[in-house]
Write an enzyme that holds these catalytic residues in place. Structure first.
Site, PDB file in Angstrom:
ATOM      1  CB  CYS A  52      -1.760   7.128   1.137  1.00 18.40           C
ATOM      2  SG  CYS A  52      -3.050   6.289   2.058  1.00 18.40           S
TER       3      CYS A  52
ATOM      4  CD  GLU B 245       2.722  10.300  -1.082  1.00 24.97           C
ATOM      5  OE1 GLU B 245       3.820   9.735  -0.935  1.00 24.97           O
ATOM      6  OE2 GLU B 245       1.649   9.749  -0.784  1.00 24.97           O
TER       7      GLU B 245
ATOM      8  CD  GLU C 254      -2.991  -0.972   0.290  1.00 22.37           C
ATOM      9  OE1 GLU C 254      -3.234   0.154  -0.168  1.00 22.37           O
ATOM     10  OE2 GLU C 254      -3.600  -1.995  -0.063  1.00 22.37           O
TER      11      GLU C 254
HETATM   12  P1  NAD Z   1       8.391   4.978   4.587  1.00 24.18           P
HETATM   13  O1  NAD Z   1       8.334   4.185   3.342  1.00 24.18           O
HETATM   14  O2  NAD Z   1       9.545   5.875   4.792  1.00 24.18           O
HETATM   15  O3  NAD Z   1       8.378   4.019   5.857  1.00 24.18           O
HETATM   16  C1  NAD Z   1       7.352   3.065   6.063  1.00 24.18           C
HETATM   17  C2  NAD Z   1       7.874   1.955   6.943  1.00 24.18           C
HETATM   18  O4  NAD Z   1       8.916   1.268   6.245  1.00 24.18           O
HETATM   19  C3  NAD Z   1       8.493   2.444   8.256  1.00 24.18           C
HETATM   20  O5  NAD Z   1       8.186   1.526   9.276  1.00 24.18           O
HETATM   21  C4  NAD Z   1       9.985   2.413   7.939  1.00 24.18           C
HETATM   22  O6  NAD Z   1      10.801   2.271   9.071  1.00 24.18           O
HETATM   23  C5  NAD Z   1      10.075   1.181   7.040  1.00 24.18           C
HETATM   24  N1  NAD Z   1      11.249   1.138   6.155  1.00 24.18           N
HETATM   25  C6  NAD Z   1      12.019   2.169   5.722  1.00 24.18           C
HETATM   26  N2  NAD Z   1      13.022   1.700   4.930  1.00 24.18           N
HETATM   27  C7  NAD Z   1      12.868   0.356   4.854  1.00 24.18           C
HETATM   28  C8  NAD Z   1      13.571  -0.685   4.182  1.00 24.18           C
HETATM   29  N3  NAD Z   1      14.648  -0.427   3.440  1.00 24.18           N
HETATM   30  N4  NAD Z   1      13.128  -1.957   4.299  1.00 24.18           N
HETATM   31  C9  NAD Z   1      12.027  -2.238   5.039  1.00 24.18           C
HETATM   32  N5  NAD Z   1      11.331  -1.287   5.727  1.00 24.18           N
HETATM   33  C10 NAD Z   1      11.734  -0.006   5.630  1.00 24.18           C
HETATM   34  O7  NAD Z   1       7.009   5.762   4.686  1.00 24.18           O
HETATM   35  P2  NAD Z   1       6.536   6.776   5.799  1.00 24.18           P
HETATM   36  O8  NAD Z   1       7.295   8.048   5.606  1.00 24.18           O
HETATM   37  O9  NAD Z   1       6.551   6.128   7.147  1.00 24.18           O
HETATM   38  O10 NAD Z   1       4.981   6.973   5.406  1.00 24.18           O
HETATM   39  C11 NAD Z   1       4.575   7.840   4.414  1.00 24.18           C
HETATM   40  C12 NAD Z   1       4.302   7.094   3.118  1.00 24.18           C
HETATM   41  O11 NAD Z   1       3.370   6.046   3.333  1.00 24.18           O
HETATM   42  C13 NAD Z   1       3.661   7.968   2.053  1.00 24.18           C
HETATM   43  O12 NAD Z   1       4.273   7.738   0.810  1.00 24.18           O
HETATM   44  C14 NAD Z   1       2.214   7.503   2.032  1.00 24.18           C
HETATM   45  O13 NAD Z   1       1.540   7.753   0.827  1.00 24.18           O
HETATM   46  C15 NAD Z   1       2.348   6.068   2.337  1.00 24.18           C
HETATM   47  N6  NAD Z   1       1.086   5.537   2.859  1.00 24.18           N
HETATM   48  C16 NAD Z   1       0.330   4.716   2.071  1.00 24.18           C
HETATM   49  C17 NAD Z   1      -0.886   4.231   2.541  1.00 24.18           C
HETATM   50  C18 NAD Z   1      -1.740   3.315   1.689  1.00 24.18           C
HETATM   51  O14 NAD Z   1      -2.619   2.671   2.239  1.00 24.18           O
HETATM   52  N7  NAD Z   1      -1.531   3.227   0.388  1.00 24.18           N
HETATM   53  C19 NAD Z   1      -1.321   4.549   3.820  1.00 24.18           C
HETATM   54  C20 NAD Z   1      -0.528   5.375   4.593  1.00 24.18           C
HETATM   55  C21 NAD Z   1       0.691   5.851   4.114  1.00 24.18           C
END
Ligand code: NAD
Length: 495
Positions: free
Chosen positions: A286, A387, A252
């Site tokens: 998102c 975004e 997601e």
């Molecule tokens: P992010 O991708 O930076 O982090 C998300 C999670 O992934 C965190 O727990 C982070 O620690 C982990 N992570 C980071 N690097 C990683 C790696 N190399 N391997 C595995 N895990 C890793 O996102 P964010 O800044 O926490 O959240 C914002 C983003 O989430 C936005 O792009 C938003 O659109 C998206 N989002 C999507 C939905 C949806 O349902 N489509 C819902 C909420 C947020």
């Protein structure tokens, strides 16, 4: 100062203290809120082994009657209801959002769990008699196994509850890695699961950074599937790494939703939907309606009304019961949002409202950005394409229905879109042609536990919620059963 929470990891029904920890400070006022274990490969391995044991011993969870799992989730829900206020406050403090939205998020998470629990009673299966009475063909759905769940900071509970209760209902066990910025509520709900009688090892939580814990979980051979919510950049990396082991993924990811407003819309309703759509959760959402596509003939009047209404948005600290808009998640993210605002100015968009950080008391110690509206935005601009994840709206005009559809689809993302018109034919035509997993007509940001949620294009893979949300956590098995004596395949070898 609030009491500082100090957590270990939650593994096999017990707290496991970390050697070191990361601090979480309030994005609204800088106060220390919590310390989370800064874990690594070792802790991930312990948690995966615990989840593996709980899954592989079929008597613990995975092969219980679905009704037993459903009832256990039901007992857990009672405790979530009991602790709603506590969870709502933690969520608001750590994310920086107003507490009433923390409460709404907690209540919605419980609703998702209620629906998933009911699904546990009847995991779909099917029967095929491909050879009449001579056979029985069973198509059964089995739990996928150990699921690694990686979640973001913007809606820590809802993003988790679009996964966790569905995986539990299906019979899976899980290791969760919450965002290192907002881990409290995930740890709390895991401990509540034990109180509800969900067996140890079924839910495990390991905290820490994406680079250590997230990477270790994605690469661990004991994990059968990664269910990830977060940015598209990290989602692509997870998909590539998971592919090395043919690990299943659910992704997601990001979005760049448009609200398309036609001249024949109910303007009052559209103004309300567009306004709420760009500021909900500080725009850290998102499916945020970050683009407004507006029919040219009504653009001037619509934008000036939107600006006037936006001036009445109440900005507040998390504890303010009436606040509409809170703080952004951290300083670096606020700088990124301000850079996008600067790029809008540099690329020739017209600033209609906001565009600045709030520096006066009581907001000066936090990361507050004013509601911001740009008009004259063209598809080449960064604020149209990327975004932003802040309370920033980009307004672009169109003249025809087909131009509106082209503009709305002119993005690599495809999570959600909204459209506003009283013409039913137009509404259906545009809904069909928008390339996104969700389309809202004369409403925006609606969601339902029964309706699948997920993305087209770079917004993701798979669906959450609804029956589809449950099926993501199952593997299909075809069982061929011969009824009666089987005819010899090679009769001359039979005697
Ligand atoms: P992010 O991708 O930076 O982090 C998300 C999670 O992934 C965190 O727990 C982070 O620690 C982990 N992570 C980071 N690097 C990683 C790696 N190399 N391997 C595995 N895990 C890793 O996102 P964010 O800044 O926490 O959240 C914002 C983003 O989430 C936005 O792009 C938003 O659109 C998206 N989002 C999507 C939905 C949806 O349902 N489509 C819902 C909420 C947020």
């Amino acid at each position: 100062m609030t009491n500082v929470r100090d957590y270990g990891n939650w593994i096999e029904g017990a707290w496991l203290r970390g050697a070191s920890s990361v601090e979480r400070r309030s994005p609204a006022n800088g106060e220390l809120l919590a310390r989370f274990a800064d874990s690594g490969e070792k802790e991930v391995d312990l948690a995966v082994q615990a989840a593996r044991r709980a899954f592989d011993d079929r008597s613990v969870w995975s092969a219980l009657p679905g009704s037993e799992r459903g009832k256990a989730i039901g007992r857990w829900i009672d405790l979530l209801v009991r602790d709603t206020e506590k969870l709502a406050r933690m969520e608001a403090e750590e994310v920086g959002k107003p507490v009433r939205f923390g409460r709404g998020e907690t209540e919605w998470s419980i609703e998702l769990a209620r629906y998933a629990a009911a699904l546990a009673w009847q995991i779909p299966s099917d029967l095929v008699n491909h050879a009449g009475d001579a056979n029985l063909g069973l198509i059964v759905r089995e739990p996928r196994g150990v699921i690694g769940m990686i979640t973001p900071w913007n809606f820590p509970l809802v993003t988790l509850f679009q996964k966790l209760p569905y995986a539990l209902a299906a019979g899976c066990t899980v290791v969760i890695k919450p965002s290192e910025l907002t881990s409290s509520t995930t740890l709390e709900i895991a401990a509540l699961a034990k109180e509800a009688g969900i067996p140890d090892g079924v839910i495990n939580v390991v905290t820490g950074s994406g680079k250590t814990v997230g990477e270790a979980l994605t690469g661990h051979r004991g994990v059968d599937m990664i269910s990830f919510t977060g940015s598209t950049a990290v989602g692509k990396r997870i998909a590539a790494r998971a592919a090395e082991q043919m690990k299943r993924v659910g992704l997601e990811l990001g979005g760049k939703a448009a609200n398309v407003v036609f001249a024949d819309a109910d303007i009052d309703a559209a103004l309300d939907g567009v306004l709420f759509g760009y500021i909900l959760n500080q725009g850290e959402e998102c499916v945020q309606g970050t683009r407004l596509l507006i029919e040219e003939s009504i653009a001037g009047e619509f934008v000036s009304k939107l600006v006037e209404r936006s001036k009445r948005i109440r900005i507040g600290l998390p504890e303010d019961p009436e606040a509409d808009l809170g703080a952004l998640i951290h300083e670096q993210h606020m700088e990124k949002v301000l850079d996008y605002i600067q790029s809008g100015l540099d690329e020739g968009a017209r600033l209609e409202l906001g565009g600045n950080r709030l520096t006066d008391a009581p907001f000066g110690r936090g990361y507050y950005v004013a509601p911001t509206i740009f008009s004259n935005v063209t598809p080449g601009m960064k604020i149209f394409r990327e975004e932003i994840f802040g309370p920033v709206l980009a307004v672009t005009t169109f003249k025809t229905v087909s131009e509106a559809i082209v503009l709305a689809n002119d993005t690599n993302y495809g999570l959600g879109n909204g459209l506003w018109t009283k013409d039913i034919d137009k509404a259906i035509q545009v809904s069909r042609e928008l390339k996104s997993g969700t389309v809202s007509v004369n409403t925006f940001l609606e969601t339902s536990v029964q309706m699948p949620f997920g993305g087209y294009k770079e917004s993701g893979v798979g669906r959450e919620n609804g029956l589809d949300g449950l099926l993501e956590y199952t593997e299909v098995k075809s069982i061929f059963i011969k009824v009666g004596k089987r005819a010899h395949a090679l009769p001359h070898t039979a005697s």
